[in-house]
Scaffold this active site. Structure first.
Site, mmCIF file in Angstrom:
data_model
loop_
_atom_site.group_PDB
_atom_site.id
_atom_site.type_symbol
_atom_site.label_atom_id
_atom_site.label_comp_id
_atom_site.label_asym_id
_atom_site.label_seq_id
_atom_site.Cartn_x
_atom_site.Cartn_y
_atom_site.Cartn_z
ATOM 1 N N TYR A 26 0.810 -1.215 0.000
ATOM 2 C CA TYR A 26 0.000 0.000 0.000
ATOM 3 C C TYR A 26 0.846 1.268 0.000
ATOM 4 O O TYR A 26 0.314 2.363 -0.138
ATOM 5 C CB TYR A 26 -0.957 -0.006 1.191
ATOM 6 C CG TYR A 26 -2.212 -0.805 0.934
ATOM 7 C CD1 TYR A 26 -3.434 -0.170 0.754
ATOM 8 C CD2 TYR A 26 -2.174 -2.183 0.846
ATOM 9 C CE1 TYR A 26 -4.588 -0.900 0.509
ATOM 10 C CE2 TYR A 26 -3.319 -2.925 0.598
ATOM 11 C CZ TYR A 26 -4.524 -2.274 0.432
ATOM 12 O OH TYR A 26 -5.657 -3.007 0.188
ATOM 13 N N LYS A 75 4.283 -13.899 5.500
ATOM 14 C CA LYS A 75 4.726 -14.840 4.470
ATOM 15 C C LYS A 75 6.255 -14.882 4.486
ATOM 16 O O LYS A 75 6.926 -14.825 3.455
ATOM 17 C CB LYS A 75 4.184 -14.386 3.107
ATOM 18 C CG LYS A 75 4.316 -15.438 1.998
ATOM 19 C CD LYS A 75 3.529 -16.703 2.245
ATOM 20 C CE LYS A 75 3.653 -17.651 1.052
ATOM 21 N NZ LYS A 75 3.078 -18.983 1.348
ATOM 22 N N ASP A 77 -0.905 -17.999 4.333
ATOM 23 C CA ASP A 77 -1.821 -18.893 3.641
ATOM 24 C C ASP A 77 -2.374 -19.954 4.588
ATOM 25 O O ASP A 77 -3.546 -20.320 4.517
ATOM 26 C CB ASP A 77 -1.154 -19.532 2.414
ATOM 27 C CG ASP A 77 0.199 -20.145 2.726
ATOM 28 O OD1 ASP A 77 0.862 -19.690 3.666
ATOM 29 O OD2 ASP A 77 0.599 -21.078 2.010
ATOM 30 N N ASP A 113 -5.432 -7.060 4.925
ATOM 31 C CA ASP A 113 -6.579 -6.860 4.048
ATOM 32 C C ASP A 113 -7.262 -8.191 3.761
ATOM 33 O O ASP A 113 -8.482 -8.338 3.877
ATOM 34 C CB ASP A 113 -6.111 -6.206 2.748
ATOM 35 C CG ASP A 113 -7.213 -5.390 2.072
ATOM 36 O OD1 ASP A 113 -8.327 -5.320 2.611
ATOM 37 O OD2 ASP A 113 -6.938 -4.812 1.009
#
Length: 421
Positions: free
Chosen positions: A161, A231, A284, A308
């Protein structure tokens, strides 16, 4: 007043909220605060006034009054100021500390940059906080929506972002490609032909202040755990370092906070009383865990993009984004906003569900210390929904419901607040 406003009116009655300690969000809130409000684009013109009706009822039912200050962004600002985000709006939010806004439209792929992101950056609202819980009576795609009770803390100013990217086919992107391939030695990383390139900054400063907000919230609200979602197995020097910096913050708290490794290595899985356990999960995998092990998680802290995804996924379990609230928090500044978008095709039809913006206002009241008013809002919403007096989106999923307009639903909730008070 400290600020001068060109095209908005400051309420004659009411007083500004004062900040006692910005880092701890310690406020001095009068019983008649001035609160700026942006209705927003699209359905904002419907849900904004509806939320005002309910929030004002909750204030009055507890012996207080909100003095609303209408400010502008997006389409309404272009009509009034010929710009998307006027200084009047920024100045009002800085001066009066606590604000609320409806959805603002962000074009995909072209047009102006996101006004939601611009507001967060201009005001340094570095924490996006979204509590996700099920309201009785709301249809859900899962069998046990009542198990969902998580609060997501999403870093608001960095990651993708931050918007550092270069467009395919431009001279700038070729300069970046040449630097990456020739100067940095990554000559097999990028495919030949047109390519867009972006970078995602994640800093120690941005990470640590976000994780502190999450841990402080967990301690203050008797939550059991804070989970760092990342991640880092792939993006080792951005998201992996987010995790590492998060654990460094956990160490600052002494016995109040314990890591998951310490919990099992030294305490056989038995946490100290009133302590918060900090752990981490791959993003994930976490998307699966919020479905399969919902009760095990309390507070999630994560970089912007993961936040998000995860907050929207949590919202799906409690019935969708139409009832999902949110807020943006800085040091001594607060801006409530619903999670959903502006849905322009429904604008002005007085039909959409205003619950997300009402619940966003409920977070605002909690931030102000008006817990009694906030409790009235949740109780009145649940009583109204379980009585099956609902807007079209819920009415079409249940049997025997009564379909109400946006304004009628807000009026019913407000009446219920007065009855419960």
């Amino acid at each position: 007043m400290a600020s001068v406003y060109d095209s908005v009116e400051v309420p004659e009655d009411g007083a500004a909220i004062e900040v006692v300690d910005a880092e701890s969000d310690d406020l001095e809130v009068p019983d008649n605060p001035i609160i700026p409000i942006i209705y927003g684009d699209g359905i904002g013109t419907d849900v904004g006034p509806a939320a005002q009706t309910v929030l004002q009822a909750a204030a009055e039912a507890t012996g207080r009054e909100i003095n609303w200050m209408r400010v502008f962004a997006g389409e309404s600002a272009r009509e009034k100021y010929d710009e998307n985000l006027p200084e009047d709006t920024i100045n009002a939010m800085k001066e009066f500390k606590v604000s609320i806004k409806g959805p603002l439209t962000t074009p995909v792929g072209a047009g102006f940059r996101s006004l939601n992101v611009a507001l967060r950056k201009r005001l340094d609202l570095y924490t996006n906080m979204r509590p996700t819980f099920h309201l009785d009576g709301v249809p859900s795609p899962v069998s046990r929506p009542d198990q969902m009770d998580m609060v997501t803390f999403r870093e608001n100013t960095e990651d993708v972002y931050a918007g550092i990217e270069w467009e395919a086919g431009t001279e700038e992107v070729e300069q970046v490609r040449e630097f990456i391939e020739q100067e940095m030695g990554y000559d097999e990383t990028i495919h030949d032909g047109p390519v867009g390139i972006g970078i995602k900054p994640i800093s120690e400063f941005g990470t640590k202040r976000l994780v502190r907000k999450a841990i402080d919230y967990a301690l203050e609200h008797d939550r059991d755990s804070v989970t760092l979602v990342h991640k880092g197995n792939i993006m080792k020097f951005t998201e992996g370092t987010f995790r590492d910096w998060g654990y460094e913050v956990a160490e600052e708290y002494g016995e109040e906070v314990i890591t998951e490794d310490t919990l099992w290595e030294e305490r056989d899985g038995e946490p100290p009383e009133d302590a918060v356990v900090v752990n981490d999960r791959i993003a994930d995998n976490m998307l699966q865990q919020i479905l399969t092990r919902t009760p095990q998680y309390d507070v999630l802290a994560m970089p912007n993009l993961n936040g998000d995804y995860l907050s929207d996924a949590c919202g799906a379990q409690i019935g969708g984004l139409g009832i999902a609230p949110g807020a943006n928090i800085g040091d001594g500044l607060f801006l409530a906003e619903p999670v959903h978008g502006s849905a322009p095709k429904y604008a002005g039809q007085d039909k959409v569900n205003p619950t997300a913006m009402i619940l966003s206002g409920r977070i605002m009241l909690e931030y102000m210390g008006w817990d009694d008013a906030a409790d009235l809002i949740r109780n009145a919403l649940e009583e109204t929904i379980t009585s099956k007096q609902v807007t079209y989106d819920i009415e079409r999923q249940i049997s025997g419901g009564t379909k109400l307009s946006t304004s009628d639903f807000a009026g019913k909730v407000a009446d219920t607040i007065y009855d419960l008070a």
